[in-house]
Structures are given as structure tokens and as C-alpha cells.
Write a protein that holds these residues in place. Structure first.
Motif, PDB file in Angstrom:
ATOM      1  N   GLU A  43       0.819  -1.205   0.000  1.00 52.11           N
ATOM      2  CA  GLU A  43       0.000   0.000   0.000  1.00 52.11           C
ATOM      3  C   GLU A  43       0.858   1.263   0.000  1.00 52.11           C
ATOM      4  O   GLU A  43       0.417   2.325  -0.440  1.00 52.11           O
ATOM      5  N   ALA A  44       2.075   1.140   0.534  1.00 53.35           N
ATOM      6  CA  ALA A  44       2.955   2.299   0.638  1.00 53.35           C
ATOM      7  C   ALA A  44       3.915   2.418  -0.535  1.00 53.35           C
ATOM      8  O   ALA A  44       4.785   3.285  -0.537  1.00 53.35           O
ATOM      9  N   GLU A  45       3.754   1.574  -1.552  1.00 50.26           N
ATOM     10  CA  GLU A  45       4.664   1.579  -2.687  1.00 50.26           C
ATOM     11  C   GLU A  45       4.630   2.922  -3.402  1.00 50.26           C
ATOM     12  O   GLU A  45       3.594   3.581  -3.488  1.00 50.26           O
ATOM     13  N   PHE A  46       5.800   3.326  -3.914  1.00 49.27           N
ATOM     14  CA  PHE A  46       5.976   4.589  -4.638  1.00 49.27           C
ATOM     15  C   PHE A  46       5.788   5.818  -3.746  1.00 49.27           C
ATOM     16  O   PHE A  46       5.506   6.914  -4.226  1.00 49.27           O
ATOM     17  N   THR A  47       5.905   5.638  -2.436  1.00 51.18           N
ATOM     18  CA  THR A  47       5.798   6.771  -1.524  1.00 51.18           C
ATOM     19  C   THR A  47       7.132   7.488  -1.419  1.00 51.18           C
ATOM     20  O   THR A  47       8.174   6.859  -1.154  1.00 51.18           O
ATOM     21  N   THR A  48       7.121   8.799  -1.619  1.00 51.25           N
ATOM     22  CA  THR A  48       8.341   9.601  -1.483  1.00 51.25           C
ATOM     23  C   THR A  48       8.814   9.605  -0.031  1.00 51.25           C
ATOM     24  O   THR A  48       8.009   9.803   0.887  1.00 51.25           O
ATOM     25  N   GLY A  49      10.118   9.413   0.152  1.00 56.11           N
ATOM     26  CA  GLY A  49      10.699   9.494   1.480  1.00 56.11           C
ATOM     27  C   GLY A  49      10.512   8.266   2.350  1.00 56.11           C
ATOM     28  O   GLY A  49      10.850   8.297   3.543  1.00 56.11           O
ATOM     29  N   LEU A  50      10.004   7.163   1.797  1.00 56.51           N
ATOM     30  CA  LEU A  50       9.768   5.965   2.598  1.00 56.51           C
ATOM     31  C   LEU A  50      11.083   5.210   2.800  1.00 56.51           C
ATOM     32  O   LEU A  50      11.730   4.805   1.828  1.00 56.51           O
ATOM     33  N   PRO A  51      11.519   4.981   4.043  1.00 51.07           N
ATOM     34  CA  PRO A  51      12.761   4.235   4.290  1.00 51.07           C
ATOM     35  C   PRO A  51      12.648   2.791   3.796  1.00 51.07           C
ATOM     36  O   PRO A  51      11.561   2.208   3.795  1.00 51.07           O
ATOM     37  N   GLU A  52      13.775   2.240   3.383  1.00 49.79           N
ATOM     38  CA  GLU A  52      13.769   0.870   2.882  1.00 49.79           C
ATOM     39  C   GLU A  52      13.372  -0.128   3.954  1.00 49.79           C
ATOM     40  O   GLU A  52      12.793  -1.176   3.659  1.00 49.79           O
ATOM     41  N   ASP A  53      13.675   0.184   5.188  1.00 50.52           N
ATOM     42  CA  ASP A  53      13.360  -0.734   6.289  1.00 50.52           C
ATOM     43  C   ASP A  53      12.044  -0.385   6.983  1.00 50.52           C
ATOM     44  O   ASP A  53      11.798  -0.805   8.112  1.00 50.52           O
TER      45      ASP A  53
END
Length: 316
Positions: free
Chosen positions: A109-119
Motif C-alpha cells: 500500500e505504501a509503494e511509490f511513496t516519497t521518502g519511505l525508508p527501505e526498512d
């Protein structure tokens, strides 16, 4: 030798107007508190004989835009709504931020979110926002953004910060100067001088700031006028200047900018003294993070005076 002729005792008149007298009756201490801490719409008053009873932080003036006024925001020098269906305008990036509802609960659901940490894991302290950046050549900016602090480094409520800056001004009512002095006696028909003693919190201008999350809001205040109600039911005295302090060399002259005359003695009212109430109207401007607003608020103060009839003597 003069016989049967009334002679006004001028020397005693001047003395009564300017000098203290043991016969004067002072107000008893009184005061009241009706305040919720850190609120702008509360009254705190403490009255001491001969001293003003200021109200802190005070109430907005009737019809004067109390509550801080409507904030304004700007984009490229043009006004824009501070809040809209797009969210809250953030001056730091000139974008609207709106908390996403519902919040993504999975990585998909959070895919392609700017600034989302890899972990990133569900339950991490950050939040997801829908960010919209209006304006020419900015259509591709924005989208869903992940942030641990929100806009402006913490999702700062600029309007609430403005309230804090206004409270930090610590505005007060007038520091009333008056002749005759509160511990003296004045006479019917003689000039009364009134003034507001200079001081940043009494006469302004005053300035204070409040900061949070990298945002600073500054509030500036100045006195519009002081309205004096003299306690005898007469017309109020509205003074746009602080007033001129009385000095002995002025004698029986009338105040050039803020004065009054009583037409009857104060023995006609309860306590034998006229209560003089001063209402100071403050105009406040605030700005920060691309927003600005205005506020009109008032502060009260009071003192009291004793006024007597001029006495005549028969000389023989």
C-alpha cells in the motif's frame, strides 16, 4: 476690611488638587481571577488602591476581530487559502499537506511513496501525507509522502503558534497617572489630568515571538487608544495619545490631550470616590511561515479619586 463677601480659598484649592491629604479615603484591595492558563480570552485582575488593575491576557474587543483574525497565506506573492480540501498550506515548500486517511498498513500500500525508508515497517512513528503543490510547472511535484515530522519539520500549527506569540507580549492595561492623585483630593470644576505612564506593556510598541519545529511567528502590538470612564456617568474620555503627565508649573491649565472636569462631588457615590476605569485597545499584527493575521484586544485598568465641592469663606 471686607464684610460679608465670599472669598474662594485659591491656595487651598491648588493644594487640594495636587497634594496628598490624610482625609482622602483609599479604595480597599479587591481583585478577581477568571482565567484558563494559556488562553487569550481570560481575565486576571488585581486592584490595589491608587494602582491600575490590569487584565492579563485579556479579552478581544467587541467586533474587533478577536481570536487573531483570519490568517492569510501567499504563493509566489499571490494570496492562497491557508486551508482547503487539499489540506494545510505549508510555506516551507509552498505545498498543501493532508494526512492520508486511512494510513497504509502494508508495504504494498505504501509503494511509490516519497521518502519511505527501505526498512519501513507498519507501526513505525512516521505518517503518510497527500502532498499537492499548486502553481506553474509544479504539477508533477507532490504525491504521497512519508514523514516522521510532518510539514515544516513537525506539522506546526502556525495559528496556535501565533496565539503563543500574542500571549508572550504580556500586554497590560494602562498604568494610570492622574491629577488629582489617588491619595489626594480634587475639586468640582477643576481640570483633571489623565495619562498612561510609558512602558512597553502599557503603551507599546511591543514585540514577541514564539517558535516550534523551525517555524517562528512574531507578533507586534501598538495601542490604538485608551478610553477612560470617570465614574460619574459622564461621557467617556477617548485618548489616542498616552497623555501629558501633570506638573506643578501647569497650575490650573487644562490637559492638552487627555483631561476631564467633574461637575459634582464624589460624595454622591458609594464609598465617596469615583472609580476611574481605563480600557486600552491594542492592535496586533502577527506573521510567520508565510501566514499573517491581525488581532484587536483590550486590557482594563482602574484607579479612583475623591472630588469635593470648593469651599467658600466669609471674611469680616
Amino acid at each position: 476690611m471686607l464684610r460679608g463677601r465670599a472669598v474662594l480659598v485659591l491656595g487651598g484649592l491648588v493644594l487640594a488638587l495636587l497634594a496628598p491629604t490624610k482625609a482622602a479615603v483609599a479604595d480597599g484591595p479587591s481583585g478577581g481571577v477568571a482565567c484558563t492558563p494559556r488562553k487569550l480570552d481570560c481575565d486576571v485582575s488585581v486592584e490595589v488602591p491608587g494602582k491600575p488593575a490590569g487584565t492579563k491576557p485579556g479579552k478581544p474587543a467587541n467586533g474587533g476581530g478577536g481570536g487573531g483574525g483570519k490568517p492569510t497565506c501567499a504563493l509566489d506573492g499571490e494570496p492562497v487559502p491557508c486551508t482547503s480540501h487539499l489540506g494545510q498550506f505549508n510555506a516551507a515548500d509552498a505545498c498543501y499537506w493532508r494526512l492520508k486517511d486511512p494510513q497504509p498498513k502494508t508495504r504494498a500500500e505504501a509503494e511509490f511513496t516519497t521518502g519511505l525508508p527501505e526498512d519501513w515497517q507498519p507501526g513505525d512513528p512516521g505518517k503518510f501525507y497527500d502532498v499537492t503543490c499548486p502553481g506553474a510547472d509544479r504539477q508533477l511535484m507532490g504525491g504521497m509522502t512519508y514523514s516522521e515530522t510532518g510539514p515544516d519539520g513537525g506539522g506546526v500549527d502556525v495559528r496556535a503558534l501565533a496565539d503563543q506569540a500574542v500571549e508572550a507580549l504580556r500586554l497590560e492595561g494602562a498604568d494610570i497617572g492622574i491629577a488629582p492623585k489617588p491619595d489626594g483630593v480634587g475639586l468640582v470644576g477643576m481640570p483633571v489630568w489623565i495619562w498612561n505612564r510609558p512602558g512597553e506593556t502599557h503603551t507599546g510598541p511591543a514585540s514577541a515571538s514564539a517558535s516550534a519545529g523551525g517555524v517562528t511567528v512574531t507578533a507586534k502590538a501598538k495601542v490604538r487608544n485608551v478610553t477612560y470612564r470617570m465614574g460619574d456617568g459622564g461621557d467617556p474620555v477617548v485618548c489616542t495619545a498616552p497623555g501629558t503627565p501633570y506638573s506643578k508649573e501647569f497650575g490650573m491649565r487644562v490637559s492638552p490631550d487627555c483631561g476631564y472636569r467633574y461637575e459634582r462631588p464624589s460624595a454622591t457615590v458609594d464609598g465617596g470616590r469615583y472609580k476611574v476605569t481605563a480600557v486600552t485597545t491594542w492592535d496586533i499584527d502577527w506573521e510567520g511561515a508565510g501566514q499573517s493575521g491581525t488581532l484587536t484586544t483590550t486590557r482594563d485598568a482602574s484607579t479612583s479619586v475623591e472630588i469635593r465641592e470648593a469651599q467658600a469663606l466669609n471674611t469680616r
